[in-house]
Design a protein around this motif. Structure first.
Motif, PDB file in Angstrom:
ATOM      1  N   TRP A  46     -48.649  -9.985 -46.616  1.00  0.00           N
ATOM      2  CA  TRP A  46     -49.812  -9.766 -45.769  1.00  0.00           C
ATOM      3  C   TRP A  46     -50.603  -8.569 -46.297  1.00  0.00           C
ATOM      4  CZ3 TRP A  46     -50.843 -13.253 -42.063  1.00  0.00           C
ATOM      5  CH2 TRP A  46     -51.891 -12.989 -41.171  1.00  0.00           C
ATOM      6  N   PRO A  47     -51.930  -8.634 -46.273  1.00  0.00           N
ATOM      7  CA  PRO A  47     -52.727  -7.481 -46.708  1.00  0.00           C
ATOM      8  C   PRO A  47     -52.781  -6.413 -45.628  1.00  0.00           C
ATOM      9  CG  PRO A  47     -54.174  -9.230 -45.996  1.00  0.00           C
ATOM     10  CD  PRO A  47     -52.769  -9.776 -45.896  1.00  0.00           C
ATOM     11  N   MET A  48     -52.724  -5.155 -46.022  1.00  0.00           N
ATOM     12  CA  MET A  48     -52.866  -4.023 -45.117  1.00  0.00           C
ATOM     13  C   MET A  48     -54.025  -3.160 -45.617  1.00  0.00           C
ATOM     14  SD  MET A  48     -50.425  -4.344 -42.822  1.00  0.00           S
ATOM     15  CE  MET A  48     -48.996  -5.448 -42.651  1.00  0.00           C
ATOM     16  N   PRO A  49     -55.272  -3.647 -45.527  1.00  0.00           N
ATOM     17  CA  PRO A  49     -56.395  -2.893 -46.079  1.00  0.00           C
ATOM     18  C   PRO A  49     -56.601  -1.539 -45.426  1.00  0.00           C
ATOM     19  CG  PRO A  49     -57.155  -4.790 -44.811  1.00  0.00           C
ATOM     20  CD  PRO A  49     -55.681  -4.943 -44.983  1.00  0.00           C
ATOM     21  N   ALA A  50     -56.118  -1.346 -44.201  1.00  0.00           N
ATOM     22  CA  ALA A  50     -56.244  -0.035 -43.567  1.00  0.00           C
ATOM     23  C   ALA A  50     -55.501   1.029 -44.356  1.00  0.00           C
ATOM     24  CB  ALA A  50     -55.713  -0.095 -42.139  1.00  0.00           C
ATOM     25  N   LEU A  51     -54.484   0.602 -45.111  1.00  0.00           N
ATOM     26  CA  LEU A  51     -53.701   1.529 -45.935  1.00  0.00           C
ATOM     27  C   LEU A  51     -53.951   1.326 -47.420  1.00  0.00           C
ATOM     28  CD1 LEU A  51     -50.256   1.249 -44.078  1.00  0.00           C
ATOM     29  CD2 LEU A  51     -52.105   2.887 -43.666  1.00  0.00           C
ATOM     30  N   GLY A  52     -54.774   0.337 -47.779  1.00  0.00           N
ATOM     31  CA  GLY A  52     -54.982   0.038 -49.196  1.00  0.00           C
ATOM     32  C   GLY A  52     -53.752  -0.553 -49.844  1.00  0.00           C
ATOM     33  N   LEU A  53     -52.996  -1.365 -49.085  1.00  0.00           N
ATOM     34  CA  LEU A  53     -51.725  -1.901 -49.562  1.00  0.00           C
ATOM     35  C   LEU A  53     -51.649  -3.401 -49.334  1.00  0.00           C
ATOM     36  CD1 LEU A  53     -49.287   0.701 -47.934  1.00  0.00           C
ATOM     37  CD2 LEU A  53     -50.156   0.746 -50.280  1.00  0.00           C
ATOM     38  N   ASP A  54     -50.758  -4.047 -50.101  1.00  0.00           N
ATOM     39  CA  ASP A  54     -50.268  -5.376 -49.774  1.00  0.00           C
ATOM     40  C   ASP A  54     -48.796  -5.220 -49.416  1.00  0.00           C
ATOM     41  OD1 ASP A  54     -52.637  -6.620 -50.164  1.00  0.00           O
ATOM     42  OD2 ASP A  54     -52.114  -7.573 -52.049  1.00  0.00           O
ATOM     43  N   CYS A  55     -48.382  -5.886 -48.335  1.00  0.00           N
ATOM     44  CA  CYS A  55     -47.007  -5.786 -47.853  1.00  0.00           C
ATOM     45  C   CYS A  55     -46.292  -7.101 -48.115  1.00  0.00           C
ATOM     46  CB  CYS A  55     -47.006  -5.463 -46.357  1.00  0.00           C
ATOM     47  SG  CYS A  55     -45.357  -5.330 -45.627  1.00  0.00           S
ATOM     48  N   PHE A  56     -45.106  -7.029 -48.704  1.00  0.00           N
ATOM     49  CA  PHE A  56     -44.312  -8.218 -49.031  1.00  0.00           C
ATOM     50  C   PHE A  56     -42.956  -8.123 -48.339  1.00  0.00           C
ATOM     51  CE2 PHE A  56     -47.302  -7.573 -52.420  1.00  0.00           C
ATOM     52  CZ  PHE A  56     -47.762  -8.848 -52.730  1.00  0.00           C
ATOM     53  N   VAL A  57     -42.516  -9.242 -47.779  1.00  0.00           N
ATOM     54  CA  VAL A  57     -41.198  -9.322 -47.163  1.00  0.00           C
ATOM     55  C   VAL A  57     -40.238  -9.926 -48.179  1.00  0.00           C
ATOM     56  CG1 VAL A  57     -39.830 -10.276 -45.275  1.00  0.00           C
ATOM     57  CG2 VAL A  57     -42.226  -9.637 -44.891  1.00  0.00           C
ATOM     58  N   LEU A  58     -39.219  -9.172 -48.545  1.00  0.00           N
ATOM     59  CA  LEU A  58     -38.192  -9.632 -49.475  1.00  0.00           C
ATOM     60  C   LEU A  58     -36.859  -9.679 -48.745  1.00  0.00           C
ATOM     61  CD1 LEU A  58     -39.144  -7.514 -52.630  1.00  0.00           C
ATOM     62  CD2 LEU A  58     -39.922  -9.799 -52.012  1.00  0.00           C
ATOM     63  N   GLU A  59     -36.013 -10.625 -49.163  1.00  0.00           N
ATOM     64  CA  GLU A  59     -34.731 -10.800 -48.471  1.00  0.00           C
ATOM     65  C   GLU A  59     -33.582 -10.744 -49.458  1.00  0.00           C
ATOM     66  OE1 GLU A  59     -32.594 -14.368 -46.026  1.00  0.00           O
ATOM     67  OE2 GLU A  59     -34.642 -13.840 -45.431  1.00  0.00           O
ATOM     68  N   ALA A  60     -32.575  -9.931 -49.128  1.00  0.00           N
ATOM     69  CA  ALA A  60     -31.366  -9.805 -49.941  1.00  0.00           C
ATOM     70  C   ALA A  60     -30.301 -10.773 -49.425  1.00  0.00           C
ATOM     71  CB  ALA A  60     -30.848  -8.372 -49.884  1.00  0.00           C
ATOM     72  N   VAL A  61     -29.228 -10.907 -50.174  1.00  0.00           N
ATOM     73  CA  VAL A  61     -28.172 -11.836 -49.780  1.00  0.00           C
ATOM     74  C   VAL A  61     -27.354 -11.297 -48.616  1.00  0.00           C
ATOM     75  CG1 VAL A  61     -28.013 -12.877 -52.065  1.00  0.00           C
ATOM     76  CG2 VAL A  61     -26.611 -10.871 -51.522  1.00  0.00           C
ATOM     77  N   LEU A 108     -43.927   2.293 -42.123  1.00  0.00           N
ATOM     78  CA  LEU A 108     -45.138   1.491 -42.233  1.00  0.00           C
ATOM     79  C   LEU A 108     -45.937   1.535 -40.937  1.00  0.00           C
ATOM     80  CD1 LEU A 108     -47.001  -0.508 -43.659  1.00  0.00           C
ATOM     81  CD2 LEU A 108     -45.462  -2.355 -42.924  1.00  0.00           C
ATOM     82  N   LEU A 109     -45.286   1.357 -39.807  1.00  0.00           N
ATOM     83  CA  LEU A 109     -45.986   1.390 -38.532  1.00  0.00           C
ATOM     84  C   LEU A 109     -46.582   2.770 -38.273  1.00  0.00           C
ATOM     85  CD1 LEU A 109     -43.565  -0.675 -36.264  1.00  0.00           C
ATOM     86  CD2 LEU A 109     -45.536  -1.460 -37.582  1.00  0.00           C
ATOM     87  N   ALA A 110     -45.873   3.821 -38.660  1.00  0.00           N
ATOM     88  CA  ALA A 110     -46.401   5.171 -38.478  1.00  0.00           C
ATOM     89  C   ALA A 110     -47.681   5.372 -39.285  1.00  0.00           C
ATOM     90  CB  ALA A 110     -45.353   6.201 -38.883  1.00  0.00           C
ATOM     91  N   ARG A 111     -47.718   4.849 -40.502  1.00  0.00           N
ATOM     92  CA  ARG A 111     -48.918   4.984 -41.328  1.00  0.00           C
ATOM     93  C   ARG A 111     -50.093   4.216 -40.724  1.00  0.00           C
ATOM     94  NH1 ARG A 111     -46.861   3.732 -47.355  1.00  0.00           N
ATOM     95  NH2 ARG A 111     -48.956   4.445 -47.907  1.00  0.00           N
ATOM     96  N   LEU A 112     -49.817   3.044 -40.172  1.00  0.00           N
ATOM     97  CA  LEU A 112     -50.883   2.284 -39.529  1.00  0.00           C
ATOM     98  C   LEU A 112     -51.366   2.979 -38.258  1.00  0.00           C
ATOM     99  CD1 LEU A 112     -49.465  -1.298 -40.054  1.00  0.00           C
ATOM    100  CD2 LEU A 112     -51.645  -0.452 -40.955  1.00  0.00           C
ATOM    101  N   LEU A 113     -50.463   3.590 -37.504  1.00  0.00           N
ATOM    102  CA  LEU A 113     -50.881   4.351 -36.333  1.00  0.00           C
ATOM    103  C   LEU A 113     -51.740   5.535 -36.735  1.00  0.00           C
ATOM    104  CD1 LEU A 113     -47.661   4.376 -34.106  1.00  0.00           C
ATOM    105  CD2 LEU A 113     -49.703   2.968 -33.857  1.00  0.00           C
ATOM    106  N   ASP A 114     -51.384   6.213 -37.816  1.00  0.00           N
ATOM    107  CA  ASP A 114     -52.203   7.327 -38.301  1.00  0.00           C
ATOM    108  C   ASP A 114     -53.606   6.845 -38.672  1.00  0.00           C
ATOM    109  OD1 ASP A 114     -50.254   9.253 -37.960  1.00  0.00           O
ATOM    110  OD2 ASP A 114     -49.483   9.074 -39.999  1.00  0.00           O
ATOM    111  N   ALA A 115     -53.683   5.680 -39.311  1.00  0.00           N
ATOM    112  CA  ALA A 115     -54.997   5.120 -39.653  1.00  0.00           C
ATOM    113  C   ALA A 115     -55.802   4.837 -38.394  1.00  0.00           C
ATOM    114  CB  ALA A 115     -54.824   3.843 -40.483  1.00  0.00           C
ATOM    115  N   ALA A 116     -55.132   4.321 -37.365  1.00  0.00           N
ATOM    116  CA  ALA A 116     -55.828   4.047 -36.105  1.00  0.00           C
ATOM    117  C   ALA A 116     -56.311   5.338 -35.453  1.00  0.00           C
ATOM    118  CB  ALA A 116     -54.895   3.289 -35.162  1.00  0.00           C
ATOM    119  N   LEU A 117     -55.449   6.332 -35.402  1.00  0.00           N
ATOM    120  CA  LEU A 117     -55.817   7.600 -34.769  1.00  0.00           C
ATOM    121  C   LEU A 117     -56.965   8.276 -35.508  1.00  0.00           C
ATOM    122  CD1 LEU A 117     -52.180   8.827 -34.053  1.00  0.00           C
ATOM    123  CD2 LEU A 117     -53.864   8.149 -32.326  1.00  0.00           C
ATOM    124  N   GLN A 118     -56.969   8.169 -36.826  1.00  0.00           N
ATOM    125  CA  GLN A 118     -58.059   8.760 -37.609  1.00  0.00           C
ATOM    126  C   GLN A 118     -59.394   8.094 -37.307  1.00  0.00           C
ATOM    127  OE1 GLN A 118     -56.712   8.476 -41.663  1.00  0.00           O
ATOM    128  NE2 GLN A 118     -55.089  10.005 -41.368  1.00  0.00           N
TER     129      GLN A 118
END
Length: 437
Positions: free
Chosen positions: A96-111, A289-299
């Motif tokens: 999923w794109p996270m443009p508020a942080l300038g990132l793309d987020c990927f979900v990876l799964e281990a065994v 990750l959620l903390a960084r998005l909250l900081d973007a919102a607060l800013q």
């Protein structure tokens, strides 16, 4: 009179919502256990990988957040994510794109969970990786159900304690965008019909189901007013975004879960939609990750309202995050300094299927505060975060939040913001009016 209304409400709840599971008081991080649910077992194997995305160039025919297929460099970053997954024995599950942080987020799964524990620091050391963290699973725990214009409004604590009817003569939340990140909302409930401006499902992308906690929170914030049924929302004319970031588990206890990833997607959507108030009736462990998005919102000047976990010394995440309005109930005697106290017991709320019930807990205290913030922001659209906090929790001579838990006085908060009073008022030397004590 109030006792009669409460008795009638309880009878109505039994008649219309007998099969509704117990209502939760907050969203909480579920500890690991040998009896983990399938969702928890999967989350314990997953991690979130962030790759840096270049700023999108302006294109009048493309929207980076809304059209991920056209996002700049998307295929290159996905290729990198696949390479990293292959190198570390992982599977790429989602992105999923996270443009508020300038990132793309990927979900990876281990065994396994143990494999994930070993792999996270290795990925963090890779120069291609912006950051990486374990997936966290949040849960909804049951603890809250007690069983003239709006018949049940007489039982609403906000109507009596906050003089809600009088406040609505000044403000109703008009044009204020409030995003509730929760379980699914019953948008066809009589008290919510036409009240939800936008619904989105960040759990599975399908049709949003009608679930208990989300319906209750949405109703407390923005239920229809003066329609002859049910309750009145604190901000009945707010533009309500019902963002399903959590899913209700089958069974009789009404439990629900949400992950770092589903919450992050919903937060990004709320920012794209220019939400002015975020309601987070949830609590858990710190999440980077959620903390960084909250900081973007607060800013951006977004007001973030979160429920406090009084069983945790710092109030839990996100309530303890700097800049967040942390809300506990007036009966939560363990609330830490700086916390706002709101009514939290015996609150009428809609339930899926057209019924109503009484709920209790910090989830619902936070929802009421989110509605009140919408009223204040309507009265003063350019209200800054420090001014808003000072209105809700004044510190004489400082203009800052109190260093002790503060019981919210909604009428006084309106006076501080608008210099007008709709409640039982007397003349005041420092304002045009003030609420009578």
């Amino acid at each position: 009179m109030r006792a009669a209304v409460l008795l009638a409400l309880l009878c109505l709840a039994v008649a219309t919502a007998a099969d509704v599971p117990p209502s939760p008081s907050r969203l909480a991080l579920a500890p690991s256990s040998s009896a983990a649910t399938p969702e928890q077992a999967m989350a314990e194997r997953q991690l979130l990988l962030m790759l840096r995305a270049p700023p999108p160039h302006f294109r009048p025919d493309a929207d980076y957040a809304g059209d991920y297929q056209t996002a700049p460099g998307r295929h290159a970053r996905r290729r990198i994510a696949r390479e990293l997954a292959r190198e570390h024995g992982l599977r790429l599950r989602d992105d999923w794109p996270m443009p508020a942080l300038g990132l793309d987020c990927f979900v990876l799964e281990a065994v396994s969970g143990d494999a994930r524990t070993r792999i996270v620091p290795r990925l963090a050391a890779d120069p291609r990786v912006e950051s990486v963290q374990p997936m966290q699973l949040f849960r909804l725990r049951g603890a809250g159900r007690l069983g003239a214009g709006d018949p049940l409004s007489a039982a609403q604590p906000a109507v009596a304690r906050w003089h809600l009817r009088q406040l609505h003569t000044l403000a109703t939340g008009r044009r204020v965008v409030v995003a509730a990140l929760d379980t699914g909302v019953d948008v066809h409930h009589p008290d919510l019909h036409g009240q939800v401006a936008v619904t989105r499902d960040f759990v599975d992308g399908g049709a949003t189901p009608a679930e208990t906690h989300g319906t209750q929170v949405a109703g407390i914030i923005g239920a229809r007013s003066d329609d002859g049924i049910g309750i009145a929302g604190v901000a009945p004319q707010a533009r309500l975004l019902a963002l399903r970031a959590c899913w209700q588990s089958p069974g009789a206890d009404g439990a629900a879960a949400c992950s770092s990833f589903t919450l992050a997607k919903a937060l990004q959507f709320a920012l794209d939609a220019d939400a002015q108030v975020l309601n987070l009736s949830l609590t858990g462990a710190d999440d980077r990750l959620l903390a960084r998005l909250l900081d973007a919102a607060l800013q951006r000047g977004v007001t973030v309202v979160a429920a406090v976990d009084v069983d945790v010394d710092d109030g839990g995440f996100p309530a303890a995050h700097p800049g967040v309005l942390a809300v506990a109930g007036v009966h939560d005697h363990g609330a830490r300094p700086g916390v706002l106290l709101a009514p939290d017991r015996g609150i009428p709320a809609p339930t899926p299927g057209g019924g109503w019930t009484l709920v209790s807990g910090p989830s619902y205290a936070a929802a009421q505060v989110s509605g009140l913030v919408a009223l204040l922001r309507e009265l003063s659209p350019r209200l800054r975060a420090t001014q808003l906090r000072a209105a809700l929790a004044p510190a004489p001579g400082l203009g800052l939040a109190s260093r002790r838990p503060t019981l919210i006085d909604a009428c006084a908060a309106v006076v501080r913001v608008a210099q007008r009073c709709a409640c039982d008022c007397v003349a005041a030397p420092t304002a045009s009016a003030r609420p009578r004590r």
